[in-house]
Motif scaffolding. Structure first.
Motif, PDB file in Angstrom:
ATOM      1  N   GLU A  46     -54.397  82.067 -93.804  1.00  0.00           N
ATOM      2  CA  GLU A  46     -54.158  82.585 -92.456  1.00  0.00           C
ATOM      3  C   GLU A  46     -53.984  81.431 -91.464  1.00  0.00           C
ATOM      4  O   GLU A  46     -53.121  81.438 -90.605  1.00  0.00           O
ATOM      5  N   LYS A  47     -54.853  80.444 -91.629  1.00  0.00           N
ATOM      6  CA  LYS A  47     -54.833  79.308 -90.727  1.00  0.00           C
ATOM      7  C   LYS A  47     -53.494  78.556 -90.821  1.00  0.00           C
ATOM      8  O   LYS A  47     -52.856  78.259 -89.808  1.00  0.00           O
ATOM      9  N   LYS A  49     -50.693  79.665 -92.078  1.00  0.00           N
ATOM     10  CA  LYS A  49     -49.585  80.535 -91.672  1.00  0.00           C
ATOM     11  C   LYS A  49     -49.453  80.519 -90.142  1.00  0.00           C
ATOM     12  O   LYS A  49     -48.355  80.399 -89.605  1.00  0.00           O
ATOM     13  N   ALA A  50     -50.593  80.620 -89.472  1.00  0.00           N
ATOM     14  CA  ALA A  50     -50.576  80.625 -88.009  1.00  0.00           C
ATOM     15  C   ALA A  50     -50.038  79.303 -87.470  1.00  0.00           C
ATOM     16  O   ALA A  50     -49.262  79.276 -86.518  1.00  0.00           O
ATOM     17  N   LYS A  51     -50.433  78.215 -88.098  1.00  0.00           N
ATOM     18  CA  LYS A  51     -49.975  76.903 -87.622  1.00  0.00           C
ATOM     19  C   LYS A  51     -48.465  76.773 -87.803  1.00  0.00           C
ATOM     20  O   LYS A  51     -47.773  76.273 -86.915  1.00  0.00           O
ATOM     21  N   LEU A  53     -46.281  79.253 -88.092  1.00  0.00           N
ATOM     22  CA  LEU A  53     -45.612  80.196 -87.178  1.00  0.00           C
ATOM     23  C   LEU A  53     -45.620  79.668 -85.745  1.00  0.00           C
ATOM     24  O   LEU A  53     -44.646  79.822 -85.007  1.00  0.00           O
ATOM     25  N   GLY A  54     -46.716  79.025 -85.372  1.00  0.00           N
ATOM     26  CA  GLY A  54     -46.841  78.477 -84.024  1.00  0.00           C
ATOM     27  C   GLY A  54     -45.785  77.429 -83.727  1.00  0.00           C
ATOM     28  O   GLY A  54     -45.305  77.318 -82.596  1.00  0.00           O
ATOM     29  N   ILE A  57     -42.090  79.436 -83.944  1.00  0.00           N
ATOM     30  CA  ILE A  57     -41.833  80.405 -82.866  1.00  0.00           C
ATOM     31  C   ILE A  57     -41.267  79.734 -81.617  1.00  0.00           C
ATOM     32  O   ILE A  57     -40.499  80.332 -80.872  1.00  0.00           O
ATOM     33  N   MET A  58     -41.628  78.487 -81.390  1.00  0.00           N
ATOM     34  CA  MET A  58     -41.142  77.785 -80.205  1.00  0.00           C
ATOM     35  C   MET A  58     -39.674  77.376 -80.352  1.00  0.00           C
ATOM     36  O   MET A  58     -39.020  77.037 -79.386  1.00  0.00           O
ATOM     37  N   ALA A  64     -39.161  82.920 -86.798  1.00  0.00           N
ATOM     38  CA  ALA A  64     -40.606  83.139 -86.903  1.00  0.00           C
ATOM     39  C   ALA A  64     -40.900  84.548 -87.408  1.00  0.00           C
ATOM     40  O   ALA A  64     -41.800  84.756 -88.232  1.00  0.00           O
ATOM     41  N   ARG A  65     -40.106  85.526 -86.913  1.00  0.00           N
ATOM     42  CA  ARG A  65     -40.322  86.919 -87.338  1.00  0.00           C
ATOM     43  C   ARG A  65     -40.038  87.055 -88.835  1.00  0.00           C
ATOM     44  O   ARG A  65     -40.795  87.675 -89.569  1.00  0.00           O
ATOM     45  N   ASN A  68     -42.741  85.368 -90.837  1.00  0.00           N
ATOM     46  CA  ASN A  68     -43.952  86.190 -90.860  1.00  0.00           C
ATOM     47  C   ASN A  68     -43.802  87.343 -91.850  1.00  0.00           C
ATOM     48  O   ASN A  68     -44.716  87.650 -92.612  1.00  0.00           O
TER      49      ASN A  68
ATOM     50  N   ARG B 343     -55.497  84.092 -85.991  1.00  0.00           N
ATOM     51  CA  ARG B 343     -54.093  83.704 -86.114  1.00  0.00           C
ATOM     52  C   ARG B 343     -53.483  83.515 -84.721  1.00  0.00           C
ATOM     53  O   ARG B 343     -52.751  82.561 -84.469  1.00  0.00           O
ATOM     54  N   LEU B 346     -54.787  80.260 -83.235  1.00  0.00           N
ATOM     55  CA  LEU B 346     -54.169  79.078 -83.851  1.00  0.00           C
ATOM     56  C   LEU B 346     -52.721  78.915 -83.403  1.00  0.00           C
ATOM     57  O   LEU B 346     -52.244  77.798 -83.190  1.00  0.00           O
ATOM     58  N   MET B 347     -52.043  80.045 -83.270  1.00  0.00           N
ATOM     59  CA  MET B 347     -50.649  79.968 -82.825  1.00  0.00           C
ATOM     60  C   MET B 347     -50.560  79.478 -81.385  1.00  0.00           C
ATOM     61  O   MET B 347     -49.691  78.672 -81.048  1.00  0.00           O
ATOM     62  N   LEU B 348     -51.476  79.933 -80.549  1.00  0.00           N
ATOM     63  CA  LEU B 348     -51.487  79.474 -79.151  1.00  0.00           C
ATOM     64  C   LEU B 348     -51.699  77.958 -79.092  1.00  0.00           C
ATOM     65  O   LEU B 348     -51.059  77.255 -78.305  1.00  0.00           O
ATOM     66  N   GLN B 350     -50.928  75.806 -81.480  1.00  0.00           N
ATOM     67  CA  GLN B 350     -49.717  75.136 -81.968  1.00  0.00           C
ATOM     68  C   GLN B 350     -48.568  75.219 -80.972  1.00  0.00           C
ATOM     69  O   GLN B 350     -47.813  74.271 -80.804  1.00  0.00           O
ATOM     70  N   MET B 351     -48.460  76.376 -80.342  1.00  0.00           N
ATOM     71  CA  MET B 351     -47.295  76.619 -79.489  1.00  0.00           C
ATOM     72  C   MET B 351     -47.319  75.800 -78.208  1.00  0.00           C
ATOM     73  O   MET B 351     -46.317  75.214 -77.825  1.00  0.00           O
ATOM     74  N   LYS B 398     -44.448  86.135 -76.779  1.00  0.00           N
ATOM     75  CA  LYS B 398     -43.672  85.677 -77.945  1.00  0.00           C
ATOM     76  C   LYS B 398     -44.367  86.089 -79.238  1.00  0.00           C
ATOM     77  O   LYS B 398     -43.738  86.562 -80.183  1.00  0.00           O
ATOM     78  N   LYS B 401     -43.904  89.621 -80.154  1.00  0.00           N
ATOM     79  CA  LYS B 401     -42.575  89.925 -80.694  1.00  0.00           C
ATOM     80  C   LYS B 401     -42.486  89.586 -82.172  1.00  0.00           C
ATOM     81  O   LYS B 401     -41.751  90.205 -82.922  1.00  0.00           O
ATOM     82  N   VAL B 402     -43.226  88.582 -82.575  1.00  0.00           N
ATOM     83  CA  VAL B 402     -43.116  88.085 -83.953  1.00  0.00           C
ATOM     84  C   VAL B 402     -44.098  88.776 -84.900  1.00  0.00           C
ATOM     85  O   VAL B 402     -43.740  89.129 -86.023  1.00  0.00           O
ATOM     86  N   LEU B 403     -45.317  88.990 -84.442  1.00  0.00           N
ATOM     87  CA  LEU B 403     -46.329  89.541 -85.363  1.00  0.00           C
ATOM     88  C   LEU B 403     -46.328  91.083 -85.335  1.00  0.00           C
ATOM     89  O   LEU B 403     -46.046  91.680 -84.335  1.00  0.00           O
TER      90      LEU B 403
END
Lengths: 327, 403
Positions: A46-47, A49-51, A53-54, A57-58, A64-65, A68, B343, B346-348, B350-351, B398, B401-403
């Motif tokens: 999860e960790k 994947k989130a990294k 995706l983060g 997504i930018m 990103a979609r 995911n 998640r 962590l995405m926040l 990274q983003m 954002k 929209k993705v998750l």
């Protein structure tokens, strides 16, 4: 699946970075849980994947979609690719160890461990021979080796080296071959072919030396291999008659022969004898029958090595993969 | 209020130095520290790194003065009657544990806590249930997570010896009507302990006006150094309590068989203290007073409002706590149905380097009772800006929209 891919990748990256090492440790824990059919409770996948995706997504929300949505499938694809490339890598590593090239014996295609292809280079000659460049036609069948100099003739196993005194690659490999045959007490038949030489003087010199004293011949061989190429070219690039040599070249040659424990006068006289020329020509004809196309060419059992391979390659051909365990 | 100027006081927010613009929304866990606090801590180690109250040399005397000054500052900050009512601890948890273990409970005594207490104000009482046979009763909160006074009164009786409540919730930022609660508790003879970890950084506290018996807080949530805290207690009560941790510096004298304890606060401050931290905490109190709670609350309200307004429009996102942002202080806790909170956090990160807290925020009991897996908590302070709130909201849009 993602844990396995991550573990492998992070383990490699972990060599260089402590943060990756701790992530690799987490991935390992996850892998161990997965292989024992327990859920991965570490949250590692999860960790990561989130990294990922983060970051994605930018750049692109669509990407990103998709990432995911198909994360697991992509992880499988990467795992398959990783597995395939690992197998190819392992095969390449093995082949390099055993043959000196990632691509197999005498294959000159690019190999990352031998980027210049040094293990497959040969000294070629200007004239054409039967089967030039065709490895599959290299053979000792029908070649009479009985007239060629043989080291340790009492040994049952035979190694045949086609080389030339003035060729760089023969010079590079000669000592290795000599070490090999001495360590494993194997016959060495040396076939001198003047690839880059305008005359066959050195072949005749060797022939006569061997006729006079086989032990002296092997000493002379070593001296010729290690002697100054410029001096040797005086002997090989002009007319072969001794009378035409410069005095200093003559002295160099006499010293070379004498230092090998041979009678210089007798050897040099013999080398200029027309009968010797005929005998050497017969030898050349026999060498041509091997269909060799460059030096060094080494026959060990049913394997032929074209180009200067590392010592281990010859040793493996002779004694197997674990040659270093055998005396 | 010039937020940009205030932000210059916080080295961690200096993007030129840290090489990235951090958006720090995790103050409810630990606040950032202004330079004056860092300087105060450094000064101790650089100039007078000695013990307080023990040795007689000049350094020790200087440290003793500084520690005493920090105690005075904290006493004034809380409007305590005297500095001796201030006990330095490592954190709120330690303060609550001190009361839980030192309070003269008897089997059958009742302790009341709310249903959304931090583990620090739940587990110590659970331990007392097991060790001393007290009874722990849970006060349910209203559906919007505000304090349910009726439910509280329904549970109040003569058996209740202590009411232990989070003054401001770390889950949703809701502050309870402490004054009224204390009055009602006192009427039945119960004492009140307030967990003010989330209150002290954001609201002025007047312990005398509240008439609270015990109050615990953490220094690191109010600009102070990590691992610093305070337990306030009415002096008479502190005198009556047995010490919790004992040893060096808690006694005036000892024999092989017995000892003579020092008066509060010394009898509760066993062993060598974190002098650098205590001095730093004093500097933090001064800095907070310099900024002023009106300024702090105004800025927090602005951010919470801006954030709440933008989050309302994100589908599937639910804010925990009252709908009115004014009731949530600087805290905006939310979750997105079907999306793992870690998640999102962590995405926040990274983003856009947005640092928030995810999970159950040490209030597992509340989440478990409602079968909510976790949430994301964005906790703002006066050094946060509206722009930062916008960044967080944009990132969340954002992510949705993705998750």
């Amino acid at each position: 699946m993602f844990c396995i891919v991550s573990f492998i990748v992070l383990s490699i990256l972990g060599i260089f970075s402590a943060s990756n090492r701790s992530l690799a440790k987490e991935a390992l824990d996850c892998v161990l849980r997965r292989v024992t059919f327990r859920p991965c409770t570490t949250g590692f996948d999860e960790k990561m994947k989130a990294k990922i995706l983060g970051v994605v997504i930018m750049r692109s929300e669509t990407l990103a979609r998709l990432l995911n949505k198909y994360f697991e499938a992509l992880a499988w694809a990467f795992f398959t690719l990783l597995l395939a490339s690992s197998i190819i890598f392992a095969r390449g590593l093995y082949l390099f160890y055993v043959t000196g090239s990632c691509n197999g014996l005498n294959q000159a295609a690019f190999c990352v461990f031998d980027p210049s292809g040094a293990n497959n280079q040969v000294s070629t000659f200007a004239g054409c021979l039967n089967g030039e460049g065709d490895i599959s036609k290299l053979t000792l069948e029908g070649v009479n080796l009985s007239d060629f100099p043989t080291l340790q003739p009492e040994s049952a196993y035979r190694v045949v080296l086609i080389g030339c005194y003035t060729c760089d690659y023969t010079r590079k490999v000669y000592d290795s071959v000599l070490t090999l045959v001495r360590r494993y007490h194997t016959q060495l038949v040396f076939l001198h072919y003047p690839v880059n030489e305008k005359n066959d003087f050195l072949s005749r010199l060797g022939y006569c030396a061997y006729q006079q004293n086989p032990e002296g011949y092997w000493r002379l061989n070593e001296e010729l291999i290690h002697s100054d190429k410029a001096m040797l070219s005086e002997l090989t690039n002009g007319p072969s008659l001794l009378s035409t040599l410069k005095p200093e070249t003559n002295r160099f040659l006499e010293a070379l022969v004498s230092e090998a424990g041979l009678d210089a006068g007798r050897v040099l006289t013999c080398a200029n004898d027309p009968a010797t020329e005929a005998a050497v020509q017969r030898q050349m004809n026999e060498i041509v029958k091997t269909n060799f196309y460059g030096t060094p060419t080494l026959f060990i059992g049913d394997q032929v090595f074209v180009g200067p391979k590392p010592y281990r390659v010859y040793a493996i051909a002779l004694k197997g993969l674990f040659f270093w365990l055998r005396s | 209020m010039n937020v940009e100027k205030i932000r210059q006081d916080f080295p961690a927010l200096d993007s030129k130095r840290t090489r990235k613009a951090i958006v720090y929304f995790d103050t409810a866990c630990q606040s950032l520290r202004p330079q004056v606090v860092i300087d105060a801590v450094n000064r101790y180690y650089l100039q007078e790194p000695a013990c307080s109250g023990r040795s007689m040399h000049q350094w020790a005397a200087a440290v003793t003065r500084e520690v005493d000054r920090a105690r005075e500052l904290m006493a004034k900050f809380l409007n305590a009657s005297r500095a001796q009512e201030i006990i330095f601890t490592r954190n709120t948890t330690e303060g609550i544990n001190l009361v839980a273990n030192a309070f003269p409970f008897r089997a059958g005594d009742v302790v009341l806590v709310s249903d959304k207490e931090h583990n620090s104000n739940l587990i110590p009482w659970q331990m007392q249930v097991k060790q001393r046979g007290i009874e722990l009763k849970i006060i349910p909160t209203c559906p919007d997570n505000t304090f349910d006074m009726d439910a509280f009164e329904a549970l109040l009786d003569k058996r209740v010896k202590l009411v232990a409540l989070g003054f401001t919730s770390n889950l949703d930022g809701v502050t309870i009507p402490a004054g009224e609660i204390i009055r009602k508790a006192h009427r039945v003879g119960a004492h009140v302990l307030l967990d003010a970890a989330q209150t002290a950084p954001h609201h002025p506290i007047n312990v005398r006006a509240l008439d609270v018996d015990f109050l615990a807080l953490s220094g690191h949530k109010m600009l102070g150094p990590s691992g610093t805290g305070v337990l306030y207690g009415k002096y008479a009560l502190l005198e009556s309590l047995s010490p919790f941790l004992v040893g060096g510096d808690t006694v005036a004298n000892s024999t092989y068989a017995n000892c003579e304890f020092l008066p509060p606060p010394e009898k509760f401050e066993a062993g060598l203290q974190d002098y650098a931290g205590i001095i730093g905490l004093g500097a933090a109190v001064e800095y907070l007073q310099h900024i002023g709670f009106d300024t702090i609350r105004k800025q927090e309200a602005l951010i919470t409002y801006a954030l709440s307004e933008q989050l309302k429009d994100i589908s599937g996102l639910k804010i925990i706590g009252p709908a009115d942002p004014a009731l949530r202080g600087g805290v905006t806790t939310f979750y997105i149905e079907g999306v793992d909170s870690h998640r999102v956090a962590l995405m926040l990160d990274q983003m856009a380097n947005v640092l928030v807290r995810s999970g159950q925020h040490c209030v597992h009991s509340w989440f478990n009772a409602r079968q909510i897996k976790g949430s994301v908590r964005a906790s703002a302070y006066f050094y946060n800006t509206i722009e930062e709130a916008n960044i967080l909201a944009e990132c969340l849009r954002k992510i949705r929209k993705v998750l």
